[in-house]
Each structure stands twice: as C-alpha cells, then as structure tokens.
Design an enzyme around this catalytic site. Sequence first.
Site, mmCIF file in Angstrom:
data_model
loop_
_atom_site.group_PDB
_atom_site.id
_atom_site.type_symbol
_atom_site.label_atom_id
_atom_site.label_comp_id
_atom_site.label_asym_id
_atom_site.label_seq_id
_atom_site.Cartn_x
_atom_site.Cartn_y
_atom_site.Cartn_z
ATOM 1 N N ASP A 197 -35.410 66.535 66.756
ATOM 2 C CA ASP A 197 -35.132 67.506 65.690
ATOM 3 C C ASP A 197 -34.294 68.629 66.303
ATOM 4 O OD1 ASP A 197 -35.476 69.298 63.372
ATOM 5 O OD2 ASP A 197 -37.003 67.881 62.757
ATOM 6 N N HIS A 256 -30.897 67.795 66.590
ATOM 7 C CA HIS A 256 -30.210 68.221 65.366
ATOM 8 C C HIS A 256 -29.414 69.501 65.574
ATOM 9 C CE1 HIS A 256 -33.218 65.770 62.677
ATOM 10 N NE2 HIS A 256 -32.634 65.047 63.608
#
Length: 337
Positions: free
Chosen positions: A208, A231
């Site tokens: 993430d 991310h």
Amino acid sequence: MEPKFILLLLLHFSTVAKSAYNVVDFGAKPDGRTDSTKAFLAAWAEACGDKIPATMVVPSGPFLVGRALFQGPCKNDKIGLFIKGTILGKTGYSTASEWITFKYVKGLSIYGGTFNARGQSLWACKAAGRNCPNGSTALTISQAKNVLLSKVKVQNSQNFQIAIIFSQEIKVEGATITAPGNSPNTDGIHIHMSSFITITGSTMATGDDCVSLGEGVSNAWIENIKCGPGHGISIGSLGDGTETTMVQNVTVSSVVFTGTQNGFRVKTWATPSSKGFVRGVTFEHGTMKNVGNPIMIDQNYCPVPGNCPNEVSFFLFLVCFASMIVGAPDHYFVVAY
Ligand SMILES: *[C@@H]1O[C@H](CO)[C@@H](O)[C@H](O)[C@H]1NC(C)=O
Ligand SMILES: *[C@@H]1O[C@H](CO)[C@@H](O)[C@H](O)[C@H]1NC(C)=O
C-alpha cells in the site's frame, strides 16, 4: 554483535544509563518458539520504572512475542531499547488492532531490531474473500513524545507496518520496511493526528502507501526515501466523515519511486459537510521509475465507485511541486511550480 551496535551501547551506558535490563534475564528465550511476551513486558516495566535513564536489551533472537503494550508514562525520560535480534509475531491472527505498541512514553530511542509480524495467513484469508479481521499494525507509537526509531526493520505486517498516532517529535531514520507488493493495507508508515514527524533515509517496499499522512498531521519532514513496490507517498484519504481535518506544513523531498502505482498523491473525499484543508505541502526532487501516476491529486476519492458523495469539495489545496524530476520510462522531465 556488530561493532557499531556495541559502540552505541557503550556510548549510551557511559553517558547516561546506570541500569540495563536484558529480556533474557526475565525469561525470554531466543528460540522462536517460547512465548516471551511476559519477559519483554517485565523488562520494560523495570526500564520504565527506573528513576534514572535506563536501557532495555534484546540480544540475538528470534524471540516469539505476542500482543504487547509497552506503556508509560515512565519515571525517566531517557530509555534506550537496543534490539539485536528478531522479534517474531505469532502465526495466525486475532482481532487485535495492534501488535507491538509504545504508548504514553516520553523520551525513548529504539536502535535496531527486526519486527517480523508474519502476516501471511491473514493476507491469505483476505485474498480468499473470507470474513477476516482487519489485522494488527506491527509497530505503533501512540500518544508519545520524543521517540527515535533508528535502523529498525519491520516485515510482513498484517496491516500498517508502522503507525504514528497522536504523537509529537517522532523521528524514524534508516528504517527498512518490507512486505510483498500484493499484501493488503500494509502501508509502510501511517501518520495520524501527529506533528513534528521526521522520516529519513529509509527503504520501503509495501502493498500500500509507503508513507500515508492522514488526518491532523502537521510539521512533517520526509526525506531520502526509496519507495517500491507500493502505492507511493500519500496525503489522505481525508474528509470521509464530517470531521474537521487538516494537513499542513509537510515536506517530502528526494524520494525514488520504483515500480509504484503512484508517486506523490493527495486524496480527499468530496463530502460536502467535511471541513478541512491541506496546505503548505512541498513535494520535491522525486525520481520516478516505472510509476503509474507520478503525481495525482484526487479531490473526489472513491475507493468503491458509486458509493461516495460527489459534491464539489471544500478543500483548499496549496501544494507545491518544486523541481520535480520524473524519469519514467526514459528521461522525461516535468518541472512544476
Ligand atoms: C476494520 O476497518 C474498517 C475500515 O477502516 C473499519 O470501519 C472497521 O471498524 C474496522 N473493524 C475493526 C474490528 O476494527
Ligand atoms: C514546519 O515543519 C518543520 C519540520 O518539518 C519545522 O521545522 C518548522 O518549524 C515548521 N514550520 C512552521 C511554520 O511551523
């Protein structure tokens, strides 16, 4: 022991500490099987209860440690926690939202150590679409002040790898944070309601955001980071409730993104009743290699399409991209102010 580790230990001893508490003396076993949670907590209680600067030592492991809350306030404001070995989380998962937590502590320095949360079985549960708990954050710093994490390694968290919440003056330097690119919600460092946070010289590979700055973060300095997979570095998401929320005075400098979904990102929900702002943010000197969206500002963030308000947002952005270098896929430069 690494010479550097011994030197740090000696320095700490010679200048301040009179007492050292080794978890092995409290019954911890470096076999990776014996539950050493109580021994760790007992050593902490001594270090925290000392009226003079104290040291807690975790020698070479691995040590098996379950859910552990290292709580203050302590009787001294200079605790050194020297970790040589690996701390292993239990396999499987529970509904606990945190694994290792330092709470209400002022003046703590953690040197070294590998925290391996072994989140694999929870990821598998989530991947199978079963009804699973959210998972635990591996390392949480909560309601704390003046905490240093130096050269700490965090691996395979069930959920966030490190969370800094309701805290001030927290410094993370030389961290190595790793989880597979497809592990769910394994943000490298998540910051929430905290100020004067410094993160430098760290490497993060996660499933993430490498760093996510949530609600109520101010005066944060993030520099010299390697991010990927992951991310990217994100502010938000903000404004999914009715709360007043703000993020301000944040600098993110010299980040190398490699194979990440995004680079620099700001994401806010378009909730009409939400009041808040993001301001005084500088993203600079970013290097993007094979990055999906090098810069993304999304004021209508909606993780589940069709399920979000889509009114015009009240957020005001003052975000500055200074001398940004984007190197994806070849030498491609974007300079934006
Ligand atoms: C799990 O996470 C969701 C989304 O963040 C949250 O709404 C929910 O309360 C969490 N559940 C538990 C048990 O913490
Ligand atoms: C902004 O944050 C930095 C730390 O990142 C701090 O040194 C500086 O004083 C802050 N500026 C203001 C105006 O608060």
